[in-house]
Design an enzyme around this catalytic site. Structure first.
Site, PDB file in Angstrom:
ATOM      1  N   HIS A 163       1.039  -1.266   0.161  1.00  0.00           N
ATOM      2  CA  HIS A 163       0.093   0.130  -0.208  1.00  0.00           C
ATOM      3  C   HIS A 163       0.874   1.276  -0.022  1.00  0.00           C
ATOM      4  O   HIS A 163       0.244   2.423  -0.215  1.00  0.00           O
ATOM      5  CB  HIS A 163      -1.043   0.171   1.289  1.00  0.00           C
ATOM      6  CG  HIS A 163      -0.398   0.114   2.615  1.00  0.00           C
ATOM      7  ND1 HIS A 163      -0.308  -0.592   3.432  1.00  0.00           N
ATOM      8  CD2 HIS A 163      -0.014   1.325   3.043  1.00  0.00           C
ATOM      9  CE1 HIS A 163       0.303  -0.332   4.549  1.00  0.00           C
ATOM     10  NE2 HIS A 163       0.509   0.826   4.413  1.00  0.00           N
ATOM     11  N   VAL A 190     -14.086 -18.894 -10.048  1.00  0.00           N
ATOM     12  CA  VAL A 190     -15.563 -18.398 -10.331  1.00  0.00           C
ATOM     13  C   VAL A 190     -15.842 -16.894  -9.882  1.00  0.00           C
ATOM     14  O   VAL A 190     -14.967 -16.323  -9.498  1.00  0.00           O
ATOM     15  CB  VAL A 190     -16.536 -19.128  -9.251  1.00  0.00           C
ATOM     16  CG1 VAL A 190     -16.437 -20.569  -9.497  1.00  0.00           C
ATOM     17  CG2 VAL A 190     -16.109 -18.789  -7.771  1.00  0.00           C
ATOM     18  N   SER A 246       4.482   2.550   7.815  1.00  0.00           N
ATOM     19  CA  SER A 246       4.203   1.549   7.008  1.00  0.00           C
ATOM     20  C   SER A 246       5.507   0.870   6.328  1.00  0.00           C
ATOM     21  O   SER A 246       6.048   1.717   5.731  1.00  0.00           O
ATOM     22  CB  SER A 246       3.065   1.871   6.097  1.00  0.00           C
ATOM     23  OG  SER A 246       2.033   1.478   6.930  1.00  0.00           O
ATOM     24  N   ASP A 285      -0.024  -7.450   0.941  1.00  0.00           N
ATOM     25  CA  ASP A 285       0.254  -6.429   1.316  1.00  0.00           C
ATOM     26  C   ASP A 285       1.968  -6.002   1.543  1.00  0.00           C
ATOM     27  O   ASP A 285       2.584  -5.704   2.259  1.00  0.00           O
ATOM     28  CB  ASP A 285      -0.296  -5.773   2.562  1.00  0.00           C
ATOM     29  CG  ASP A 285      -0.052  -4.077   2.697  1.00  0.00           C
ATOM     30  OD1 ASP A 285       0.358  -3.513   1.511  1.00  0.00           O
ATOM     31  OD2 ASP A 285      -0.315  -3.550   3.578  1.00  0.00           O
ATOM     32  N   GLY A 288       3.348   6.946   8.042  1.00  0.00           N
ATOM     33  CA  GLY A 288       4.841   6.770   7.589  1.00  0.00           C
ATOM     34  C   GLY A 288       5.674   5.799   8.187  1.00  0.00           C
ATOM     35  O   GLY A 288       6.755   5.553   7.521  1.00  0.00           O
TER      36      GLY A 288
END
Length: 460
Positions: free
Chosen positions: A200, A368, A311, A234, A309
């Site tokens: 992200h 599916v 992350s 992520d 910040g």
């Protein structure tokens, strides 16, 4: 794997679903019908009473009585006294010599004990940096049993942690296009410039083909290429053209215990570069669900301060090994000390797949398309069971091979109840490609059971 449809085809009326705003990729923990919102520790745009020392005072020396010997003529008594004095001096000299020898032996013994004790105090070196430019700080363990001091760990982390920035464009309040800087963190995993971070952090740049830049502690900026991404978990891998970098030592997050000391290093708020916070492992195996993707990610919980910040930055254990990637925090006013990190053992396996295969291998694929709008209201209206309503089946997929058809409602997978599109995704994610499971479904007022052997999911 699944493609949600916007409208439920058998019904033309508007759905009752409320849309939830997603701010900076917030994380939601879903429990029944309630939601606790987690925000990714994301990015930002553009604190004995002392007693006197005790002293030993020797007692005052008393005066001795006057023992002056009156002068007399020299006689036999004086001669005897002289002999006695000589004998006493000889004895004292011998005693002094013996005392000197004994003192030497004591000093030698004390030196030996001191050297032996010092050998036990030598630090256990776990990792010593051999890379980096001349004059760079060399980090090593400085305490017993391989545990680093916080100061030495920070010095080492500064050579391994990087800032990740990119420019994004967006429409402002007045409907005008504008741009702003997006900031996050990452850390070096190889000496030749591979960097691990959160997906992200670079998501907007990846989707729009924007530039990504990496900044090291000495202020050097590098243009970075996105080497691989795994949105569901992520994780992203970047690559810069550099050599001799100080790569982080990756630990084993499976051995973490609640109560272990951990350190988070990153760039909170996008401007407080290379900040370190400390805390403990608060819990393990937390299932955090991202609102944007609906996939749960297994993380461990920490009470070290986590902010926007952070992350993509590393979580270190007390030995200076990276054991996690800072990813999320609890988003609620008045709540502090609840952060989450992806275990490094999971992230490394993902990164290895991205670099060698270009995608994460072994992920189960059903094949599916599911209508995410089908819910209990529709089920009650039509008299059908609650489950995952199948809109279409991919040609040649494991679902088609097992006999699953459009219009079927999947109600369970291997005994795990499926009541929604999200439940189906979570149930499939618990399995791997090649596994065979029992799928319960409803079709035309009848209940059926089929066996499905999952294909491997590959990126399109």
């Amino acid at each position: 794997m699944f493609v949600p449809e916007d409208d439920f085809r058998p019904v033309n009326e508007k759905t009752q679903d409320a849309e939830t705003d997603r701010v900076n990729g917030e994380y939601h923990f879903k429990n029944g019908y309630s939601q606790r919102i987690y925000s990714d520790a994301h990015y930002v745009r553009a604190d004995e009473s002392t007693t006197p020392p005790r002293y030993y005072t020797p007692p005052e020396r008393t005066s001795r009585p006057d023992r002056t010997i009156k002068k007399k003529g020299v006689g036999v008594g004086a001669l005897i006294a002289c002999c006695l004095i000589c004998a006493m001096l000889g004895s004292l000299g011998g005693a002094a010599l013996v005392g000197h020898v004994m003192d030497q032996r004591v000093v030698t013994l004390e030196q030996g004990v001191s050297e032996l004790s010092e050998s036990f105090r030598q630090p256990t070196v776990i990792k010593q940096s051999t890379g980096g430019s001349a004059g760079s700080v060399t980090a090593m363990e400085t305490a017993y049993n391989g545990v680093m001091s916080a100061g030495d760990l920070y010095d080492m982390a500064c050579e391994q942690v990087v800032g990740v920035t990119t420019e994004v464009t967006y429409t402002n309040y007045f409907g005008m296009r504008s741009s702003a800087a997006v900031s996050g963190s990452g850390f070096i995993i190889t000496a030749d410039g591979y960097i691990l971070t959160n997906y992200h952090v670079i998501e907007d740049a990846y989707k729009a083909g924007l530039d990504v830049n990496v900044m090291t502690h000495d202020g050097t900026r590098y243009p970075a290429q996105i080497a691989g991404v795994e949105a569901d978990n992520d994780v992203a891998v970047l690559k810069i053209e550099a050599s001799g970098l100080n790569a982080a030592t990756l630990g084993n997050s499976d051995s973490l215990r609640v109560g272990d000391t951990v350190y988070a290093v990153g760039n909170p708020l996008g401007e407080l570069e290379f900040s370190m916070t400390t805390g403990h492992v608060s819990a393990k195996d937390r299932s955090i669900v991202t609102e944007s993707k609906g996939d749960s990610i297994t993380m461990f919980q920490i009470d070290a301060a986590v902010n926007s910040g952070n992350s993509g930055g590393p979580v270190y254990n007390a030995r200076g090994e990276v054991v996690g990637i800072v990813t999320a925090k609890y988003r609620s006013s008045g709540v502090e000390g609840i952060g989450f990190a992806i275990p490094i053992s999971d992230a490394v396996a993902i990164a290895q797949d991205l670099l060698t295969s270009g995608y994460v291998t072994g992920k189960a694929h059903l094949g599916v398309s599911v209508n995410s709008k089908y819910n209990e209201m529709y089920a009650q209206y039509y008299g059908w069971p609650v489950g995952a309503y199948i809109d279409s089946v991919d040609q040649g997929s494991s679902a088609e091979y097992a006999g699953i058809q459009s219009g079927d409602i999947i109600t369970a997978i291997d005994g795990d109840t499926v009541r929604s599109y999200d439940d189906l995704r979570a149930a499939v994610k618990r399995h791997a490609a090649g596994e065979t499971v029992e799928v319960a479904l409803y079709r035309a007022d009848q209940n059926y059971t089929v066996n499905v052997t999952f294909d491997e999911e590959r990126p399109t």
